[in-house]
Design a protein around this motif. Structure first.
Motif, PDB file in Angstrom:
ATOM      1  N   PRO A  69       0.798  -1.226   0.000  1.00 12.56           N
ATOM      2  CA  PRO A  69       0.000   0.000   0.000  1.00 12.56           C
ATOM      3  C   PRO A  69       0.838   1.288   0.000  1.00 12.56           C
ATOM      4  O   PRO A  69       0.321   2.367  -0.248  1.00 12.56           O
ATOM      5  CB  PRO A  69      -0.829  -0.100   1.284  1.00 12.56           C
ATOM      6  N   ALA A  70       2.136   1.159   0.261  1.00 15.21           N
ATOM      7  CA  ALA A  70       3.013   2.337   0.328  1.00 15.21           C
ATOM      8  C   ALA A  70       3.698   2.625  -1.005  1.00 15.21           C
ATOM      9  O   ALA A  70       4.703   3.334  -1.053  1.00 15.21           O
ATOM     10  CB  ALA A  70       4.050   2.134   1.427  1.00 15.21           C
ATOM     11  N   ALA A  71       3.145   2.118  -2.092  1.00 13.15           N
ATOM     12  CA  ALA A  71       3.781   2.279  -3.405  1.00 13.15           C
ATOM     13  C   ALA A  71       4.006   3.741  -3.784  1.00 13.15           C
ATOM     14  O   ALA A  71       4.929   4.043  -4.545  1.00 13.15           O
ATOM     15  CB  ALA A  71       2.960   1.573  -4.484  1.00 13.15           C
ATOM     16  N   ASP A  72       3.222   4.660  -3.249  1.00 11.24           N
ATOM     17  CA  ASP A  72       3.401   6.079  -3.574  1.00 11.24           C
ATOM     18  C   ASP A  72       4.713   6.640  -3.024  1.00 11.24           C
ATOM     19  O   ASP A  72       5.105   7.751  -3.379  1.00 11.24           O
ATOM     20  CB  ASP A  72       2.232   6.916  -3.062  1.00 11.24           C
ATOM     21  N   ALA A  73       5.398   5.887  -2.177  1.00 10.11           N
ATOM     22  CA  ALA A  73       6.670   6.341  -1.600  1.00 10.11           C
ATOM     23  C   ALA A  73       7.865   5.956  -2.457  1.00 10.11           C
ATOM     24  O   ALA A  73       8.997   6.271  -2.106  1.00 10.11           O
ATOM     25  CB  ALA A  73       6.832   5.769  -0.197  1.00 10.11           C
ATOM     26  N   THR A  74       7.629   5.291  -3.584  1.00  9.05           N
ATOM     27  CA  THR A  74       8.758   4.747  -4.334  1.00  9.05           C
ATOM     28  C   THR A  74       9.733   5.805  -4.851  1.00  9.05           C
ATOM     29  O   THR A  74      10.933   5.568  -4.874  1.00  9.05           O
ATOM     30  CB  THR A  74       8.284   3.851  -5.489  1.00  9.05           C
ATOM     31  N   GLY A  75       9.257   6.962  -5.240  1.00  8.75           N
ATOM     32  CA  GLY A  75      10.161   8.013  -5.709  1.00  8.75           C
ATOM     33  C   GLY A  75      11.102   8.466  -4.605  1.00  8.75           C
ATOM     34  O   GLY A  75      12.316   8.599  -4.816  1.00  8.75           O
ATOM     35  N   ALA A  76      10.561   8.666  -3.419  1.00 12.09           N
ATOM     36  CA  ALA A  76      11.382   9.082  -2.280  1.00 12.09           C
ATOM     37  C   ALA A  76      12.348   7.975  -1.880  1.00 12.09           C
ATOM     38  O   ALA A  76      13.493   8.243  -1.494  1.00 12.09           O
ATOM     39  CB  ALA A  76      10.490   9.468  -1.101  1.00 12.09           C
ATOM     40  N   LEU A  77      11.896   6.722  -1.976  1.00 14.13           N
ATOM     41  CA  LEU A  77      12.784   5.601  -1.648  1.00 14.13           C
ATOM     42  C   LEU A  77      13.919   5.495  -2.658  1.00 14.13           C
ATOM     43  O   LEU A  77      15.063   5.205  -2.283  1.00 14.13           O
ATOM     44  CB  LEU A  77      11.994   4.292  -1.596  1.00 14.13           C
ATOM     45  N   ALA A  78      13.621   5.730  -3.924  1.00 17.50           N
ATOM     46  CA  ALA A  78      14.679   5.702  -4.946  1.00 17.50           C
ATOM     47  C   ALA A  78      15.729   6.761  -4.629  1.00 17.50           C
ATOM     48  O   ALA A  78      16.937   6.499  -4.743  1.00 17.50           O
ATOM     49  CB  ALA A  78      14.085   5.914  -6.336  1.00 17.50           C
ATOM     50  N   ASN A  79      15.285   7.932  -4.195  1.00 16.31           N
ATOM     51  CA  ASN A  79      16.228   8.981  -3.806  1.00 16.31           C
ATOM     52  C   ASN A  79      17.052   8.561  -2.595  1.00 16.31           C
ATOM     53  O   ASN A  79      18.233   8.877  -2.498  1.00 16.31           O
ATOM     54  CB  ASN A  79      15.499  10.289  -3.503  1.00 16.31           C
ATOM     55  N   ALA A  80      16.429   7.843  -1.669  1.00 16.87           N
ATOM     56  CA  ALA A  80      17.116   7.410  -0.453  1.00 16.87           C
ATOM     57  C   ALA A  80      18.225   6.405  -0.748  1.00 16.87           C
ATOM     58  O   ALA A  80      19.120   6.213   0.078  1.00 16.87           O
ATOM     59  CB  ALA A  80      16.113   6.822   0.544  1.00 16.87           C
ATOM     60  N   LEU A  81      18.185   5.782  -1.906  1.00 19.45           N
ATOM     61  CA  LEU A  81      19.247   4.835  -2.268  1.00 19.45           C
ATOM     62  C   LEU A  81      20.590   5.517  -2.459  1.00 19.45           C
ATOM     63  O   LEU A  81      21.626   4.849  -2.474  1.00 19.45           O
ATOM     64  CB  LEU A  81      18.867   4.075  -3.545  1.00 19.45           C
ATOM     65  N   SER A  82      20.589   6.852  -2.595  1.00 20.05           N
ATOM     66  CA  SER A  82      21.854   7.583  -2.722  1.00 20.05           C
ATOM     67  C   SER A  82      22.206   8.328  -1.439  1.00 20.05           C
ATOM     68  O   SER A  82      23.060   9.213  -1.445  1.00 20.05           O
ATOM     69  CB  SER A  82      21.787   8.545  -3.915  1.00 20.05           C
ATOM     70  N   ASP A  83      21.573   7.948  -0.338  1.00 25.86           N
ATOM     71  CA  ASP A  83      21.850   8.561   0.964  1.00 25.86           C
ATOM     72  C   ASP A  83      23.315   8.347   1.340  1.00 25.86           C
ATOM     73  O   ASP A  83      23.934   7.360   0.936  1.00 25.86           O
ATOM     74  CB  ASP A  83      20.934   7.937   2.029  1.00 25.86           C
ATOM     75  N   ALA A  84      23.858   9.234   2.138  1.00 28.08           N
ATOM     76  CA  ALA A  84      25.239   9.100   2.616  1.00 28.08           C
ATOM     77  C   ALA A  84      25.366   8.021   3.690  1.00 28.08           C
ATOM     78  O   ALA A  84      26.464   7.530   3.939  1.00 28.08           O
ATOM     79  CB  ALA A  84      25.732  10.439   3.163  1.00 28.08           C
ATOM     80  N   ASP A  85      24.253   7.648   4.304  1.00 32.62           N
ATOM     81  CA  ASP A  85      24.264   6.666   5.389  1.00 32.62           C
ATOM     82  C   ASP A  85      23.870   5.289   4.853  1.00 32.62           C
ATOM     83  O   ASP A  85      22.785   5.117   4.295  1.00 32.62           O
ATOM     84  CB  ASP A  85      23.290   7.109   6.489  1.00 32.62           C
ATOM     85  N   CYS A  86      24.735   4.320   5.038  1.00 34.08           N
ATOM     86  CA  CYS A  86      24.489   2.963   4.523  1.00 34.08           C
ATOM     87  C   CYS A  86      23.248   2.326   5.122  1.00 34.08           C
ATOM     88  O   CYS A  86      22.554   1.562   4.448  1.00 34.08           O
ATOM     89  CB  CYS A  86      25.699   2.074   4.800  1.00 34.08           C
ATOM     90  N   THR A  87      22.940   2.633   6.379  1.00 31.32           N
ATOM     91  CA  THR A  87      21.768   2.041   7.020  1.00 31.32           C
ATOM     92  C   THR A  87      20.482   2.561   6.383  1.00 31.32           C
ATOM     93  O   THR A  87      19.507   1.823   6.248  1.00 31.32           O
ATOM     94  CB  THR A  87      21.783   2.308   8.536  1.00 31.32           C
ATOM     95  N   VAL A  88      20.485   3.810   5.976  1.00 32.09           N
ATOM     96  CA  VAL A  88      19.327   4.381   5.280  1.00 32.09           C
ATOM     97  C   VAL A  88      19.146   3.663   3.942  1.00 32.09           C
ATOM     98  O   VAL A  88      18.028   3.273   3.579  1.00 32.09           O
ATOM     99  CB  VAL A  88      19.482   5.897   5.068  1.00 32.09           C
ATOM    100  N   ILE A  89      20.224   3.474   3.223  1.00 36.14           N
ATOM    101  CA  ILE A  89      20.164   2.782   1.930  1.00 36.14           C
ATOM    102  C   ILE A  89      19.617   1.368   2.118  1.00 36.14           C
ATOM    103  O   ILE A  89      18.742   0.926   1.369  1.00 36.14           O
ATOM    104  CB  ILE A  89      21.560   2.745   1.274  1.00 36.14           C
ATOM    105  N   GLU A  90      20.130   0.686   3.129  1.00 38.84           N
ATOM    106  CA  GLU A  90      19.689  -0.683   3.409  1.00 38.84           C
ATOM    107  C   GLU A  90      18.190  -0.749   3.704  1.00 38.84           C
ATOM    108  O   GLU A  90      17.472  -1.598   3.182  1.00 38.84           O
ATOM    109  CB  GLU A  90      20.486  -1.212   4.602  1.00 38.84           C
TER     110      GLU A  90
END
Length: 117
Positions: A69-90
């Motif tokens: 149901p959280a599919a609308d968050a996918t754009g923000a999650l894609a951006n989070a994949l380039s976060d400086a923190d590895c735990t955020v990326i994970e």
């Protein structure tokens, strides 16, 4: 909506000094997000840009718990994949996986991210 004040309180609790309380709030947001994704995502997606990495991790975790149901968050999650923190990326990767086929472009971004390893 009746659930919006509860969502605001749970989002505020993401920054609780007690890690257990903050983690519980993250999980609770995800559970609420399964049934009422719009107010949860409206509150949680901005937290993916919070200056505190722990907030960002907990926000991504809430999205992961919410699942498809959280599919609308996918754009923000894609951006989070380039976060400086590895735990955020994970945690963002976990959320994309939990959303499943509805993750679309975020799943493609995750594939590119993994290909860069």
């Amino acid at each position: 909506a009746a659930g919006v004040p509860a969502v605001a309180a749970l989002v505020a609790a993401l920054g609780d000094a007690e890690a257990e309380a903050a983690d519980a709030a993250s999980g609770a947001l995800g559970m609420v997000g399964r049934e009422a994704p719009a107010p949860v995502l409206a509150a949680v997606i901005p937290e993916l840009s919070n200056s505190d990495a722990t907030h960002r991790v907990r926000a991504a975790h809430a999205i992961a718990v919410a699942g498809p149901p959280a599919a609308d968050a996918t754009g923000a999650l894609a951006n989070a994949l380039s976060d400086a923190d590895c735990t955020v990326i994970e945690e963002a990767a976990r959320a994309i996986q939990a959303i499943g086929p509805g993750a679309g472009a975020a799943a493609e971004a995750l594939g590119r991210c993994l290909g860069d390893l």
